[in-house]
Design a protein around this motif. Structure first.
Motif, short mmCIF file in Angstrom:
data_model
loop_
_atom_site.label_atom_id
_atom_site.label_comp_id
_atom_site.label_asym_id
_atom_site.label_seq_id
_atom_site.Cartn_x
_atom_site.Cartn_y
_atom_site.Cartn_z
N MET A 282 11.97 50.33 18.36
CA MET A 282 13.00 49.86 16.98
C MET A 282 11.93 49.05 16.14
O MET A 282 12.13 49.18 14.82
CB MET A 282 13.91 49.18 17.63
N MET A 283 10.94 48.45 16.70
CA MET A 283 10.07 47.79 15.72
C MET A 283 9.24 48.67 14.91
O MET A 283 8.93 48.23 13.77
CB MET A 283 9.11 46.80 16.57
N GLN A 284 8.70 49.68 15.36
CA GLN A 284 8.00 50.68 14.69
C GLN A 284 9.00 51.33 13.65
O GLN A 284 8.44 51.56 12.59
CB GLN A 284 7.45 51.82 15.52
N SER A 285 10.19 51.75 13.97
CA SER A 285 10.89 52.27 13.11
C SER A 285 11.44 51.48 11.84
O SER A 285 11.72 51.71 10.72
CB SER A 285 12.27 52.81 13.90
N PHE A 286 11.83 50.01 12.27
CA PHE A 286 12.16 49.14 11.23
C PHE A 286 10.87 48.73 10.56
O PHE A 286 11.26 47.57 9.90
CB PHE A 286 13.06 48.19 11.79
N ARG A 287 9.92 48.95 10.85
CA ARG A 287 8.50 48.28 10.14
C ARG A 287 8.39 46.71 10.49
O ARG A 287 8.29 45.98 9.54
CB ARG A 287 8.16 48.61 8.74
N ARG A 288 8.79 46.33 11.57
CA ARG A 288 8.66 45.14 12.14
C ARG A 288 7.27 44.77 12.96
O ARG A 288 6.94 45.43 13.76
CB ARG A 288 9.76 44.58 12.84
N ASN A 289 6.66 43.79 12.59
CA ASN A 289 5.60 43.46 13.37
C ASN A 289 5.52 42.02 14.24
O ASN A 289 4.68 41.59 14.69
CB ASN A 289 4.16 43.12 12.39
N ALA A 290 6.65 41.66 14.32
CA ALA A 290 6.95 40.41 15.13
C ALA A 290 8.55 40.61 15.65
O ALA A 290 9.27 41.25 15.28
CB ALA A 290 7.12 39.19 14.27
N PHE A 291 8.38 40.08 17.06
CA PHE A 291 9.75 40.18 17.57
C PHE A 291 10.78 39.08 16.74
O PHE A 291 10.32 38.03 16.38
CB PHE A 291 9.56 39.67 19.19
N SER A 292 12.15 39.11 17.26
CA SER A 292 13.11 38.29 16.59
C SER A 292 13.28 37.11 17.82
O SER A 292 13.22 35.87 17.27
CB SER A 292 14.40 38.89 16.44
N THR A 293 13.18 37.37 18.90
CA THR A 293 13.53 36.35 19.82
C THR A 293 12.77 36.68 21.15
O THR A 293 12.54 37.87 21.46
CB THR A 293 15.12 36.01 19.86
N VAL A 294 12.73 35.66 21.99
CA VAL A 294 12.04 36.02 23.37
C VAL A 294 13.05 35.15 24.41
O VAL A 294 13.42 33.78 24.16
CB VAL A 294 10.72 35.23 23.50
N VAL A 295 13.59 35.97 25.09
CA VAL A 295 14.79 35.29 26.06
C VAL A 295 13.94 35.27 27.58
O VAL A 295 13.31 36.34 28.19
CB VAL A 295 16.00 36.11 26.24
N MET A 296 13.97 34.12 28.21
CA MET A 296 13.50 33.98 29.67
C MET A 296 14.42 33.39 30.41
O MET A 296 15.02 32.51 30.32
CB MET A 296 12.06 33.01 29.39
N ARG A 297 13.98 33.60 31.74
CA ARG A 297 14.80 33.18 32.83
C ARG A 297 14.15 31.88 33.51
O ARG A 297 12.91 31.82 33.71
CB ARG A 297 14.95 34.03 34.15
N LEU A 298 14.82 30.72 33.52
CA LEU A 298 14.31 29.24 34.29
C LEU A 298 14.22 29.30 35.56
O LEU A 298 15.17 29.78 36.30
CB LEU A 298 15.26 28.19 33.61
N ALA A 299 12.92 29.08 35.98
CA ALA A 299 12.79 29.13 37.70
C ALA A 299 13.67 28.30 38.37
O ALA A 299 14.22 28.53 39.67
CB ALA A 299 11.15 28.78 37.91
N ASP A 300 14.02 27.02 37.84
CA ASP A 300 14.67 26.08 38.34
C ASP A 300 16.21 25.80 37.82
O ASP A 300 16.95 24.92 37.95
CB ASP A 300 14.11 24.41 38.05
N GLY A 301 16.58 26.94 37.39
CA GLY A 301 17.85 27.14 36.83
C GLY A 301 18.17 26.18 35.60
O GLY A 301 16.97 25.71 34.73
N PRO A 302 19.18 25.87 35.18
CA PRO A 302 19.56 24.94 34.06
C PRO A 302 18.73 23.49 34.11
O PRO A 302 18.79 23.17 32.94
CB PRO A 302 21.06 24.82 34.07
N ALA A 303 18.59 22.86 35.26
CA ALA A 303 17.89 21.73 35.46
C ALA A 303 16.48 21.82 34.86
O ALA A 303 15.79 20.79 34.56
CB ALA A 303 17.75 21.21 36.76
#
Length: 396
Positions: free
Chosen positions: A204-225
């Motif tokens: 999708m980045m190649q098709s829309f000529r994007r060279n950067a991500f919009s966002t990064v989503v990560m799981r927290l090891a210790d949960g919400p805390a």
């Protein structure tokens, strides 16, 4: 000499019987109030439905990272160097082989024709990965299969499949200079992801000529805390010019502008409509006072004070408005079976949602109905209480 104690209050049964005797005018007035209450409750349910849909989109143990100052994913940009640095942060959950549970994603808009009217509307396209699906446990494939990485395949949310032309399983969409084949349909448990199309992030980045991500989503090891510690580590690294938010908080902020606009506009319209209902209730109560002048004189002659007469007529108006409020709520509750879509102000993309009834909406709606009853009944009740016994009996 024996003192006769004055009766304090007129029985509630007497008040209810008076409404039943005038059941035609009672029904018409209650129906007018019910329409206003229906409008008021429906607007509140719409606002709550949007808020609930977007808040449920996020997970409390996910952290969503955007470019600093970005209010939405579509106008954010995180380069590959910063994305790689985010993978090394302490506090990020690790999966098999010690790999971080993290998804680098891009979000763009594409226009599709709606089934209802054929007019184009924006749909969010999300470039993601297998990790992105793992980060969203509420997303489940219901037809077909997941797209294969590196291929021009996509999966579409249930709301997109139901609401847009050419979005059925097996059909082909053209965007970004490519033909994308729909290989699966997913159900996101009535969250915002239901209104998205997912495909491979790199393609999708190649098709829309994007060279950067919009966002990064990560799981927290210790949960919400563990969110505060990871946010502090991000803020302390000068190489990271990004903001990190708990995913549920991010989507809650996304809902605020649209939900507030609908709430304010709808409430204003309901207040305007309520003026007519209040006038109708006032006319009904003034007619009741005129018809029952002799009755009022008799009550006063039996020892009922002016205050008791005022309260009786005011309670009659409140009971009338309560009937209208209950009828309006019952009609509005049927809207919970309706699913509609609108444009999200933050993303300019289509968002499907359902009307949502809550105890808070029920209480607020009934209070609004009773407020109309007070506004429409107080002046006639005051008029009834001020009538003199002699004048009432003479008129009778």
């Amino acid at each position: 000499m024996t003192l006769v104690k004055r009766p304090r209050a007129i029985p509630l049964g007497y008040i209810a019987r008076n409404l039943w005797v005038r059941r035609v005018t009672t029904a018409l007035t209650a129906a007018g109030m019910a329409l206003v209450i229906y409008t008021f409750a429906t607007v509140q349910m719409m606002s709550e439905g949007i808020r609930a849909t977007l808040v449920a989109t996020g997970q409390p143990d996910n952290l969503l990272v955007l470019r600093k100052g970005s209010g939405a994913e579509i106008n954010s940009g995180i380069d590959r160097v910063q994305a790689a640095l985010l993978e090394t942060l302490p506090g990020v959950a690790r999966g098999d082989g010690g790999r971080p549970i993290l998804s680098k994603e891009t979000v763009v808009l594409n226009s599709l024709a709606k089934r209802s009217n054929g007019k184009p509307s924006n749909v969010s396209m999300r470039g993601t990965s297998v990790a992105g699906l793992a980060l969203r446990p509420q997303v489940q494939l219901v037809q077909g299969r997941m797209f294969r990485p590196g291929t021009a395949e996509v999966v579409v949310g249930r709301a997109v499949a139901e609401g847009f032309l050419g979005a059925d399983l097996g059909q082909t969409l053209r965007f970004g200079g490519r033909e994308w084949r729909i290989v699966g349909i997913f159900d996101a448990s009535r969250t915002g992801f239901d209104s998205e199309i997912w495909g491979d992030v790199e393609l999708m980045m190649q098709s829309f000529r994007r060279n950067a991500f919009s966002t990064v989503v990560m799981r927290l090891a210790d949960g919400p805390a563990g969110a505060a510690a990871v946010q502090a580590a991000i803020a302390a690294d000068p190489r990271l010019t990004v903001d990190a938010k708990v995913e549920t908080r991010f989507y809650e902020e996304q809902s605020e502008a649209l939900a507030k606009f609908i709430n304010v506009l709808g409430t204003a319209l309901s207040v305007i409509f309520s003026i007519g209902a209040v006038v109708g209730a006032m006319i009904t109560m003034f007619a009741a006072v005129a018809q029952r002048t002799g009755e009022i004189g008799t009550l006063r002659a039996l020892g009922f004070r002016r205050r008791a007469v005022l309260i009786a007529f005011l309670l009659e108006s409140l009971l009338l408005s309560l009937v209208g409020g209950v009828l309006g709520l019952l009609a509005a509750s049927g809207m919970q079976a309706v699913r509609i879509s609108t444009t999200n102000f933050q993303t300019f993309a289509e968002l499907a949602f359902e009307f949502r009834m809550t105890p808070g909406i029920i209480i607020a709606t009934l209070l609004f109905a009773l407020a109309m009853g007070v506004a429409g009944g107080f002046i006639p009740a005051w008029r009834a209480a001020r009538l003199r016994i002699v004048d009432c009996l003479r008129a009778a």
